[in-house]
Every structure is written in C-alpha cells, then in structure tokens.
Design an enzyme around this catalytic site. Structure first.
Site, mmCIF file in Angstrom:
data_model
loop_
_atom_site.group_PDB
_atom_site.id
_atom_site.type_symbol
_atom_site.label_atom_id
_atom_site.label_comp_id
_atom_site.label_asym_id
_atom_site.label_seq_id
_atom_site.Cartn_x
_atom_site.Cartn_y
_atom_site.Cartn_z
ATOM 1 N N HIS A 153 0.848 -1.302 -0.106
ATOM 2 C CA HIS A 153 -0.078 0.081 -0.186
ATOM 3 C C HIS A 153 0.874 1.235 0.091
ATOM 4 O O HIS A 153 2.039 1.207 0.202
ATOM 5 C CB HIS A 153 -0.866 0.025 1.004
ATOM 6 C CG HIS A 153 -0.213 -0.158 2.585
ATOM 7 N ND1 HIS A 153 0.389 0.854 3.134
ATOM 8 C CD2 HIS A 153 -0.382 -1.301 3.365
ATOM 9 C CE1 HIS A 153 1.006 0.338 4.389
ATOM 10 N NE2 HIS A 153 0.395 -0.979 4.428
ATOM 11 N N CYS A 177 3.554 -4.411 6.764
ATOM 12 C CA CYS A 177 3.300 -4.594 5.192
ATOM 13 C C CYS A 177 4.535 -3.953 4.588
ATOM 14 O O CYS A 177 5.388 -3.533 4.943
ATOM 15 C CB CYS A 177 2.026 -3.668 5.116
ATOM 16 S SG CYS A 177 0.597 -4.511 5.403
#
Length: 202
Positions: A153, A177
């Site tokens: 992301h 992430c």
C-alpha cells in the site's frame, strides 16, 4: 496491511521497450527536494511525481539514464509481483519475465513474512491500520500475518501526516506491510488484480 501500520516504497519506473537493457530515469537533487516538498504538502497527489534512484542502484549508462536492477533469479515465472526483503525492492514482472516497473519500498521491521509464493486475495482502495494507527490507500493483500493481513500500500497517514518520507524507502520501517510511493502503489494496484502471483525472496 497488518500490525499498526503497514506500507510500501519509492518509485522507479523502467522502460524496457525492445531494448535488451532495462532503464530508469534519473532525477537531480533539486528535483528530488521539490518532489519531497510536494509529497509532504499534497499527500493525495498521484500525478507529476518523478522517479528516484537509490545510490546503490546507480550504474550510469549514458547521461540521465541508469541500469535498473534485474528481476531476482529464482523468483518464479510468468506474470507476477516480486518483493526482495534484502533489497527492499519490488518488481512488477510481465508474462515474458521482463520487468515492467521496479522501485524501492519499506517492508516490515519484524520478521513476519516468510519467503515463498503467495497470491493476492483481497484489495481495498482505502484501509485503516490496527488500533487506529493510520490510513492507507491501494492496499493489495497477499499474506496473513500474526495479527492482520500483509500487503502492499502507499505510505500511511497518521493524523494527516505521512509516517515516513518517500526518501526513506529502501529501509524496513513498517509494522507488517510493504510501503510504496504513491505512484508505485497505484501502479501495483492496477497491475495486481485478485489471484495475481506474489513472490517474496529473502
């Protein structure tokens, strides 16, 4: 994403038309400083960002051009996303094995992702970190972490401010992430629909 905030990295577009060598555009220090100011003042901007090349990736071939790092050996075959944990770099790989795009990212500071083959199983244009730890866009999930999903992301926002600068991409800084520059996050979003292969190498 996962942990508190999870995210991605810095953009480096490559042009691999029919040339045997993958190329990247290089920017001046002044252009990079200008881009950084734009990134901080307009975190939602997607257009107009230029690519940055990390010092370790600079291998000048001709004025204004550099050699792009090759897709890691042993990273699978066919159309796929490749994430190198040691290089903190992502490649968007075409079906013929050539790189469509490569760029630096910021993966996790924790050892929460094993090398191996995964598939994109969920996508969200907007997402929120655990415990209200921030918001992120173009979240492409491909693995399950101990507390939450792991994916790619953009750099998260916490209270309206980015949790790291694009210049810090290339260093592990996330809580789970893979953080990316805005333009790269959008490029991966467009490249990786559900079911896309994701290969993580050490």
């Amino acid at each position: 994403m996962g942990g508190s905030i999870v995210g991605t990295g810095l953009a480096v577009s490559i042009g691999v038309a029919a040339a045997p060598v993958e190329m990247l555009s290089e920017v001046t220090a002044a252009e990079e400083r200008g881009r950084e100011r734009r990134d901080l003042s307009a975190a939602t901007a997607v257009d107009g960002e230029r690519s940055q090349v990390a010092p370790q990736a600079r291998a000048v071939l001709e004025p204004g051009r550099v050699l792009a790092p090759k897709v890691p050996a042993g990273s699978g075959e066919g159309r796929r996303v490749v994430f190198s944990q040691s290089d903190q770099r992502v490649w968007l790989v075409r079906a013929d094995g050539t790189a469509q795009r490569t760029y630096l990212v910021s993966g996790s500071v924790y050892d929460n992702l094993d090398p191996g083959s995964y598939r994109v199983f969920s996508r969200s244009e907007q997402a929120w970190g655990i415990d209200d730890s921030g918001t992120m866009r173009w979240f492409v999930r491909f693995a399950q972490g101990p507390n939450a999903a792991i994916g790619f992301h953009d750099i998260p926002l916490d209270d309206g401010k980015r949790v790291q600068t694009p210049a810090q991409l290339g260093t592990p800084l996330s809580h789970g992430c893979v953080r990316q520059r805005t333009t790269d996050a959008l490029a991966l979003w467009e490249f990786a629909p559900l079911g896309t292969s994701v290969v993580v190498v050490a």
